[in-house]
Design an enzyme around this catalytic site. Sequence first.
Site, mmCIF file in Angstrom:
data_model
loop_
_atom_site.group_PDB
_atom_site.id
_atom_site.type_symbol
_atom_site.label_atom_id
_atom_site.label_comp_id
_atom_site.label_asym_id
_atom_site.label_seq_id
_atom_site.Cartn_x
_atom_site.Cartn_y
_atom_site.Cartn_z
ATOM 1 N N ASP A 166 70.876 -9.303 -13.985
ATOM 2 C CA ASP A 166 71.559 -10.567 -13.715
ATOM 3 C C ASP A 166 71.442 -11.420 -14.970
ATOM 4 O O ASP A 166 70.337 -11.679 -15.442
ATOM 5 C CB ASP A 166 70.903 -11.311 -12.542
ATOM 6 C CG ASP A 166 71.247 -10.693 -11.196
ATOM 7 O OD1 ASP A 166 72.205 -9.907 -11.135
ATOM 8 O OD2 ASP A 166 70.560 -10.998 -10.215
ATOM 9 N N ASP A 172 79.040 -9.849 -1.164
ATOM 10 C CA ASP A 172 77.842 -10.616 -0.829
ATOM 11 C C ASP A 172 77.988 -11.040 0.624
ATOM 12 O O ASP A 172 78.957 -11.704 0.991
ATOM 13 C CB ASP A 172 77.728 -11.868 -1.717
ATOM 14 C CG ASP A 172 77.452 -11.515 -3.174
ATOM 15 O OD1 ASP A 172 76.963 -10.398 -3.433
ATOM 16 O OD2 ASP A 172 77.733 -12.352 -4.046
#
Length: 251
Positions: free
Chosen positions: A11, A130
């Site tokens: 990330d 998500d």
Amino acid sequence: MLTKRIIPCLDIKEGRTVKGVNFVDLRDAGDPVELAKIYSDEGADELVFLDITATVDKRKTLVDLVTRVAKTINIPFTVGGGISTVEDVKVLLNAGADKISINSAAVKRPEVINEMAAEFGSQCIVVAIDTRSVDGVDFVHTHGGRMPTLIKTQGWAKEVAERGAGEILLTSMDHDGTKAGFANDLTSEISSELSIPVIASGGAGNMIHFKDVFTAGKADAALAASIFHFKEIAIPDLKGYLDKEGVSTRV
């Protein structure tokens, strides 16, 4: 059983690798190029590189960083963050990415999945989902998990597969960063319904969690970040453990 893949996730925020709990309170987890090299050398099967601020800040993914990471590794590499057009995909594949991941852009305009798959082939297109449970129902969230939608997760997974996604990266926002285990029930439900691979993400805390998501969760691959970045689990040890437990991984 087909061999299962172990995928560290990088990330990225402002050029550095970060990892938070439930996508907030980010902490610095190191230099992405350095980490990419370590994981490649340790036997990671693939890497995922997500610029987690890209969509929110309306910035394009950091192409030069992709170029640098791709030059240092010899394993497949997926890039996501701020990708919304066929042209974006072309730039990133040219910079060295093997696959791209889209999320918010696909929710906003689902036809983009068909367009990207037609142009580059399904094998290059990962759709990231998500998901968060709201009163017992799983709903898709966008913009780094910040924005809820009224789209049910299971139906969306089916639609993206039909539109030409080659893989689904399924992140449980309820589990992400908790280290309490993957969302095995939801992962299993989606994996059983679809013919394309499902990468499970969110919740890895120990080696047993990986075994569980590959068996009970029926995941094709498992993704994690902090447990790898902070050296809580080494990839060779994890693969050795899975092998002993009868879960076949790529050597």
